[in-house]
Design a protein around this motif. Structure first.
Motif, short mmCIF file in Angstrom:
data_model
loop_
_atom_site.label_atom_id
_atom_site.label_comp_id
_atom_site.label_asym_id
_atom_site.label_seq_id
_atom_site.Cartn_x
_atom_site.Cartn_y
_atom_site.Cartn_z
N THR A 11 -2.49 40.71 12.29
CA THR A 11 -1.21 40.77 12.99
C THR A 11 -0.66 39.35 13.06
O THR A 11 -1.33 38.44 13.56
CB THR A 11 -1.36 41.34 14.41
N MET A 18 2.72 33.08 9.94
CA MET A 18 2.72 33.52 8.54
C MET A 18 2.40 32.34 7.63
O MET A 18 1.61 32.46 6.69
CB MET A 18 4.07 34.14 8.17
N GLY A 39 6.39 43.34 0.28
CA GLY A 39 7.03 43.46 1.58
C GLY A 39 8.54 43.45 1.40
O GLY A 39 9.05 42.95 0.39
N ALA A 43 10.39 39.68 4.88
CA ALA A 43 9.09 40.00 5.48
C ALA A 43 8.23 38.76 5.71
O ALA A 43 7.40 38.74 6.60
CB ALA A 43 8.33 40.99 4.60
N ILE A 132 2.89 43.05 3.42
CA ILE A 132 3.46 42.63 4.70
C ILE A 132 4.43 43.69 5.18
O ILE A 132 5.38 44.03 4.49
CB ILE A 132 4.20 41.29 4.55
N GLY A 133 4.19 44.21 6.39
CA GLY A 133 5.07 45.22 6.98
C GLY A 133 5.40 44.87 8.42
O GLY A 133 4.69 44.11 9.07
N ARG A 134 6.47 45.43 8.91
CA ARG A 134 6.85 45.22 10.31
C ARG A 134 5.92 46.02 11.21
O ARG A 134 5.54 47.14 10.90
CB ARG A 134 8.29 45.67 10.54
N ASP A 148 11.17 41.01 16.16
CA ASP A 148 11.62 40.85 14.78
C ASP A 148 10.66 40.02 13.93
O ASP A 148 10.70 40.08 12.71
CB ASP A 148 13.00 40.19 14.75
N ASP A 149 9.81 39.23 14.57
CA ASP A 149 8.91 38.35 13.83
C ASP A 149 7.52 38.92 13.60
O ASP A 149 6.76 38.40 12.81
CB ASP A 149 8.77 37.01 14.56
N ARG A 151 4.51 40.96 12.21
CA ARG A 151 4.20 41.64 10.95
C ARG A 151 2.75 42.09 10.98
O ARG A 151 1.89 41.44 11.56
CB ARG A 151 4.38 40.69 9.76
N GLU A 152 2.50 43.20 10.32
CA GLU A 152 1.14 43.65 10.05
C GLU A 152 0.88 43.34 8.59
O GLU A 152 1.60 43.81 7.70
CB GLU A 152 0.99 45.15 10.33
N VAL A 153 -0.12 42.52 8.34
CA VAL A 153 -0.43 42.07 6.99
C VAL A 153 -1.79 42.63 6.59
O VAL A 153 -2.77 42.50 7.32
CB VAL A 153 -0.46 40.53 6.91
#
Length: 173
Positions: A11, A18, A39, A43, A132-134, A148-149, A151-153
């Motif tokens: 996360t 990131m 992504g 992303a 990379i996804g929200r 907004d920042d 991400r689930e990677v």
């Protein structure tokens, strides 16, 4: 994906994290490695690559190669060069990618391909796939985090090169 593939779920709560994920990933990479980044727009694919470039000690600012398709960042430290590719506008699959001579660059470089899924897997049986996804639902951030920042990677090492590789060092506390 096989049962021997290395996998990590991370996360990431900010662009700075990131970039840090890229820095943490870099020590795992060596010449000949292929990294696919998947992504949506915005992303964090280029931000992650920027962190990779910093940790690899390459020359030049790592920016999106959207309009030039590929940028080569030579090493300033004697390590591998970073070849940063944006395959978004390439629709011809591997044939079109071969025009970029990535197979020539691959043995002595770390090749990172944004939007490469379904286009460059044939370059190497060994690759690192970063999706990379929200964050959504239960994975959504705490109120103090900027939604907004987050991400689930998912980082997946595919092939014998990554078998048994420990990816826990990518996780944030």
């Amino acid at each position: 994906m096989s049962t021997t593939d290395a996998i990590a779920h991370v996360t990431v709560k900010s662009p700075d994290q990131m970039r840090e994920l890229g820095r943490r990933l870099a020590p795992l990479l060596r010449p000949g490695d292929l990294v696919l980044l998947t992504g949506e727009l915005g992303a964090g694919k280029t931000t992650l690559t920027r962190g990779l470039g910093e940790a690899l000690g390459v020359r030049g600012d790592v920016t999106s190669p959207t309009f030039v398709i590929a940028r080569v960042h030579p090493s300033l430290t004697g390590g591998p060069a970073l070849v940063h590719v944006d395959a978004y506008r390439l629709g011809g699959g591997l044939d079109e990618m071969e025009d970029l001579d990535l197979d020539v660059s691959l043995p002595e470089s770390v090749v990172v391909v944004e939007w490469g899924e379904g286009k460059v897997e044939e370059l190497s049986e060994d690759r690192l796939h970063v999706v990379i996804g929200r964050a959504m639902g239960a994975a959504a951030p705490h109120p103090e985090d900027d939604v907004d920042d987050v991400r689930e990677v998912t980082v997946t090492g595919v092939g014998p090169r990554w078998s048994g590789t420990e990816l826990d060092g990518l996780l944030f506390a």
